[in-house]
Design a protein around this motif. Structure first.
Motif, short mmCIF file in Angstrom:
data_model
loop_
_atom_site.label_atom_id
_atom_site.label_comp_id
_atom_site.label_asym_id
_atom_site.label_seq_id
_atom_site.Cartn_x
_atom_site.Cartn_y
_atom_site.Cartn_z
N LEU A 4 0.84 -1.19 0.00
CA LEU A 4 0.00 0.00 0.00
C LEU A 4 0.88 1.24 0.00
O LEU A 4 1.73 1.41 0.87
CB LEU A 4 -0.91 0.00 1.23
N ASP A 5 0.68 2.09 -1.00
CA ASP A 5 1.49 3.29 -1.14
C ASP A 5 1.41 4.15 0.12
O ASP A 5 0.35 4.26 0.74
CB ASP A 5 1.00 4.09 -2.35
N TRP A 6 2.52 4.79 0.47
CA TRP A 6 2.55 5.57 1.71
C TRP A 6 1.58 6.74 1.66
O TRP A 6 1.07 7.17 2.70
CB TRP A 6 3.97 6.06 1.99
N ARG A 7 1.29 7.25 0.48
CA ARG A 7 0.34 8.37 0.37
C ARG A 7 -1.07 7.94 0.77
O ARG A 7 -1.82 8.73 1.37
CB ARG A 7 0.36 8.93 -1.05
N LEU A 8 -1.42 6.72 0.43
CA LEU A 8 -2.73 6.20 0.84
C LEU A 8 -2.78 6.01 2.35
O LEU A 8 -3.79 6.32 2.99
CB LEU A 8 -3.02 4.88 0.12
N ARG A 9 -1.69 5.51 2.93
CA ARG A 9 -1.64 5.36 4.38
C ARG A 9 -1.64 6.71 5.07
O ARG A 9 -2.23 6.89 6.14
CB ARG A 9 -0.40 4.54 4.78
N PHE A 10 -0.99 7.69 4.47
CA PHE A 10 -1.00 9.05 5.00
C PHE A 10 -2.42 9.60 5.01
O PHE A 10 -2.87 10.19 6.00
CB PHE A 10 -0.09 9.94 4.14
N GLY A 11 -3.15 9.39 3.91
CA GLY A 11 -4.53 9.86 3.85
C GLY A 11 -5.41 9.15 4.86
O GLY A 11 -6.27 9.77 5.49
N ALA A 12 -5.20 7.83 5.00
CA ALA A 12 -5.99 7.07 5.98
C ALA A 12 -5.71 7.57 7.39
O ALA A 12 -6.63 7.70 8.20
CB ALA A 12 -5.66 5.59 5.87
N LEU A 13 -4.45 7.88 7.70
CA LEU A 13 -4.10 8.37 9.02
C LEU A 13 -4.75 9.73 9.28
O LEU A 13 -5.25 9.99 10.39
CB LEU A 13 -2.59 8.48 9.14
N SER A 14 -4.77 10.58 8.28
CA SER A 14 -5.42 11.89 8.41
C SER A 14 -6.90 11.73 8.73
O SER A 14 -7.45 12.42 9.59
CB SER A 14 -5.25 12.70 7.13
N LEU A 15 -7.56 10.80 8.02
CA LEU A 15 -8.98 10.56 8.26
C LEU A 15 -9.23 10.00 9.65
O LEU A 15 -10.14 10.43 10.37
CB LEU A 15 -9.54 9.61 7.21
N ILE A 16 -8.41 9.03 10.05
CA ILE A 16 -8.59 8.40 11.36
C ILE A 16 -8.45 9.42 12.48
O ILE A 16 -9.30 9.51 13.37
CB ILE A 16 -7.57 7.25 11.54
N TRP A 17 -7.37 10.20 12.45
CA TRP A 17 -7.17 11.18 13.51
C TRP A 17 -8.15 12.35 13.41
O TRP A 17 -8.55 12.92 14.41
CB TRP A 17 -5.72 11.67 13.49
N GLY A 18 -8.55 12.70 12.19
CA GLY A 18 -9.53 13.76 12.04
C GLY A 18 -10.88 13.39 12.62
O GLY A 18 -11.55 14.22 13.25
N PHE A 19 -11.29 12.12 12.45
CA PHE A 19 -12.56 11.64 12.97
C PHE A 19 -12.50 11.33 14.47
O PHE A 19 -13.54 11.10 15.09
CB PHE A 19 -13.03 10.41 12.21
N SER A 20 -11.30 11.32 15.05
CA SER A 20 -11.17 10.98 16.47
C SER A 20 -11.95 11.94 17.36
O SER A 20 -12.53 11.53 18.37
CB SER A 20 -9.70 10.97 16.88
N PHE A 21 -12.00 13.21 16.97
CA PHE A 21 -12.69 14.19 17.81
C PHE A 21 -14.20 13.97 17.77
O PHE A 21 -14.90 14.21 18.76
CB PHE A 21 -12.30 15.60 17.38
N LEU A 22 -14.71 13.55 16.62
CA LEU A 22 -16.12 13.18 16.55
C LEU A 22 -16.40 11.97 17.43
O LEU A 22 -17.41 11.93 18.14
CB LEU A 22 -16.48 12.89 15.09
N LEU A 23 -15.51 10.97 17.41
CA LEU A 23 -15.70 9.77 18.21
C LEU A 23 -15.65 10.08 19.70
O LEU A 23 -16.39 9.48 20.49
CB LEU A 23 -14.63 8.73 17.84
N ILE A 24 -14.79 11.00 20.08
CA ILE A 24 -14.74 11.41 21.49
C ILE A 24 -16.08 12.01 21.90
O ILE A 24 -16.64 11.69 22.96
CB ILE A 24 -13.61 12.44 21.73
#
Length: 317
Positions: free
Chosen positions: A27-47
């Motif tokens: 998996l290209d690092w750019r895709l993992r970078f985007g996934a990480l951005s989404l995961i951490w961005g949605f963390s505040f909603l999950l909190i």
């Protein structure tokens, strides 16, 4: 993050902590970078969703428990061992408090009274706090005009987000202060890690796993003192906490761990600038949180200032 922002992973990399060889990734690092951005961005909603059914300390404890389980599984697969040495564990105990237990709890308490969008933007101030602190605590970080200008610009953005010209009307001061303190706790922890765990020669994954384990134990001791066992367990908030821990803490740290090893801490840290954008979009679109013009404008100013604080002086040859 939550989360995360410039993370303890990057700090450990800069401190000279070794990383074990990673398997070749498809998996290209750019895709993992985007996934990480989404995961951490949605963390505040999950909190925010988690606090609808459980006390803030319970949200944090669940987050850490699920996150630790993910890292424990990863360590088992890679046959990693926990660090050894009382001194190392003592330093990791402090790091666990500053980088996990304290900021995670502060964000959970903050989101009782402030929108998840504001919490996400407050998280983006970590590079600003980090630059200000590093000028004092780290001799290798030299102040430059560009970096000092970025610091001033960033905090101007914070004032814009908070609507300072209106006297901060309609703003919960306590919740906002907690979110900003959480963001301040991260760079304090990173500086501590760089000063105490540099050159240990221990695996990055091992240290991070031990750190999360210690943070979980800290919350396990604190949570019963301030909360009671829930009479019932609302499903949606519980699922939010589980996702927050497994994805926003455990998996996110593993992804960040791989990114730092593959593309370096500087590139990996750029995720910081996407988190508030995603957090704001998620809060508005899914939770229906209100958004005034000063919030996105101020966020852009904060991110611009944070970007300038990361500009390093060119070395003269």
């Amino acid at each position: 993050m939550s989360t995360v922002s410039t993370t303890a992973d990057a700090a450990l990399k800069q401190a000279g902590v070794t990383t074990s060889p990673l398997p070749r990734r498809t998996l290209d690092w750019r895709l993992r970078f985007g996934a990480l951005s989404l995961i951490w961005g949605f963390s505040f909603l999950l909190i925010k969703v988690g606090t609808h059914g459980y006390a803030p300390f319970q949200v944090t404890f669940g987050r850490l428990l699920f996150g630790t389980a993910v890292l424990a599984a990863a360590m088992a697969v890679k046959r990693e061992r926990l660090p050894r040495g009382a001194r190392t564990w003592a330093h990791l105990t402090v790091a666990a408090f500053l980088l996990n237990a304290l900021p995670f709890s502060l964000f959970a308490y903050a989101e009782l009274t402030i929108p998840s969008t504001l919490a996400g933007i407050c998280n983006a101030t970590s590079p600003l706090w980090g630059m200000a602190l590093s000028l004092v605590a780290l001799s290798e970080d030299r102040p430059t005009r560009v970096r000092v200008a970025g610091l001033g610009l960033g905090f101007l953005g914070v004032l814009t987000v908070l609507g300072a010209w209106q006297g901060f009307s309609g703003l919960d001061a306590r919740g906002t202060a907690m979110a900003l303190l959480a963001s301040l706790s991260y760079p304090i922890g990173w500086i501590y890690v760089r000063r105490t765990l540099a050159g240990t020669g221990m695996s990055h994954l091992s240290l991070t796993g031990a750190q999360l384990l210690l943070a979980t134990l800290q919350l396990a001791a604190i949570t019963p003192l301030f909360t009671s066992v829930p009479a019932h367990f609302p499903l949606l908030p519980l699922l939010a906490i589980a996702a927050l821990g497994t994805l926003g803490t455990g998996l996110a740290l593993l992804v960040q761990y791989g990114l730092v090893a593959e593309v370096g801490p500087t590139t990996a840290q750029m995720v910081t600038y996407f988190i508030p954008v995603i957090a704001t979009a998620a809060g508005v679109a899914i939770l229906g949180e209100s958004l005034t013009w000063s919030t996105p404008v101020g966020a852009v100013i904060v991110l611009a200032g944070a970007g300038l604080t990361q500009v390093r002086p060119r070395e003269h040859r």
